[in-house]
Design an enzyme around this catalytic site. Structure first.
Site, PDB file in Angstrom:
ATOM      1  N   SER A  67     -23.137  64.352   0.944  1.00 16.23           N
ATOM      2  CA  SER A  67     -22.181  65.390   1.366  1.00 16.23           C
ATOM      3  C   SER A  67     -22.520  66.005   2.722  1.00 16.23           C
ATOM      4  O   SER A  67     -22.128  67.138   2.995  1.00 16.23           O
ATOM      5  CB  SER A  67     -22.096  66.491   0.300  1.00 16.23           C
ATOM      6  OG  SER A  67     -23.309  67.216   0.213  1.00 16.23           O
ATOM      7  N   CYS A  68     -23.205  65.261   3.595  1.00 12.78           N
ATOM      8  CA  CYS A  68     -23.528  65.825   4.915  1.00 12.78           C
ATOM      9  C   CYS A  68     -22.255  66.124   5.712  1.00 12.78           C
ATOM     10  O   CYS A  68     -22.199  67.101   6.467  1.00 12.78           O
ATOM     11  CB  CYS A  68     -24.434  64.873   5.688  1.00 12.78           C
ATOM     12  SG  CYS A  68     -23.754  63.218   5.946  1.00 12.78           S
ATOM     13  N   GLY A  69     -21.210  65.300   5.544  1.00 14.04           N
ATOM     14  CA  GLY A  69     -19.962  65.515   6.274  1.00 14.04           C
ATOM     15  C   GLY A  69     -19.280  66.810   5.869  1.00 14.04           C
ATOM     16  O   GLY A  69     -18.860  67.601   6.733  1.00 14.04           O
TER      17      GLY A  69
END
Length: 266
Positions: A67-69
């Site tokens: 979930s870095c984006g």
């Protein structure tokens, strides 16, 4: 005899009970002071900030490996544009407005998914191809993809100062690289910008003086060699092993070995 033994056990239990230290509340500061050393003045105007809070100041820490984006976009929306959103809300928005089937398939969000969500929120946005010189002229934070430690990863580019790139990384916090290091990591020279439109941005991502207080890599290595004997001994052993292997390798040269040592130490 039994009375003496019982008295000893009772005394031990009382001493043990008297010395049990109750756990302190999270965030409290304990100061020990010898009562025989005279009065002490306590300052109450100083707050000790944990390192993890400093590292993740004004960054939304990613909740999942993939979930870095969404965390990078939430960081921009919250700390640049002042939208009070959390990562779960942004993830749900990306799934709703983005290509949900492809998101599930690749377990990652794309810049197109980001654009669709922020457009729905009323912000102009877009993905662009750029150069390092373009990044130096940016007056907005930008989400950039990088290749780091063998993985593709989204981070927020805050600014470039004094040949150093300052990033808000949802995984490890506020970090910086030299321009050359960042250029090697920057994936496909693309970036994604969310513009504030007619409203003045909140801009808690703007660089502050404390952000510029970094220790360069060469200084860290020098300090390690000076302060930690074990590190110095390990380095010397590695050098000796490389030289021994070089002796048994007729195809190599001393100059190649020196280059190899130099790059490993830097």
């Amino acid at each position: 005899m039994l009375l003496v033994l019982a008295g000893s056990i009772l005394t031990f239990a009382m001493v043990q009970e008297a010395t049990v230290v109750e756990p302190h509340q999270r965030g409290s500061i304990i100061i020990e002071h010898d009562i025989d050393s005279g009065p002490v003045e306590f300052r109450t105007d100083i707050r000790v900030e944990p390192l993890v809070e400093q590292k993740f100041r004004n960054i939304v820490r990613q909740a999942y490996d993939y979930s870095c984006g969404s965390a990078a976009l939430t960081t921009v929306l919250k700390f640049y544009l002042g939208r009070n959103l959390d990562e779960r809300q942004v993830m749900e928005g990306l799934l709703h407005y983005g290509e949900s089937e492809r998101i599930v398939e690749r377990r990652a969000f794309s810049m197109l998914d980001m654009k669709r969500l922020v457009t729905a929120l009323g912000y102009p946005a877009g993905g662009f191809r750029a150069s390092i010189e373009d990044l130096k002229e940016l007056d907005h934070p930008a989400i950039v993809p990088i290749q780091h430690a063998g993985f593709k990863h989204f981070v927020v580019l805050r600014a470039i100062r004094d040949d150093r790139v300052f990033l808000a990384d949802p995984s490890v916090g506020n970090i910086s690289f030299t321009v050359n290091q960042f250029a090697d990591k920057w994936d496909d020279n693309v970036l994604f910008i969310v513009f504030p439109g007619s409203e003045k941005p909140f801009d808690a991502l703007e660089l502050k003086e404390e952000d510029l207080r970094y220790v360069d890599d060469q200084t860290m290595t020098l300090l390690a060699l000076q302060r930690i004997p074990e590190f110095h001994e390990a380095t010397e052993r590695r050098i000796q092993n490389l030289l021994e292997r070089q002796k048994n390798n007729p195809d190599g040269s001393v100059e190649n070995t020196r280059k190899q040592l130099f790059y490993r130490r830097n």
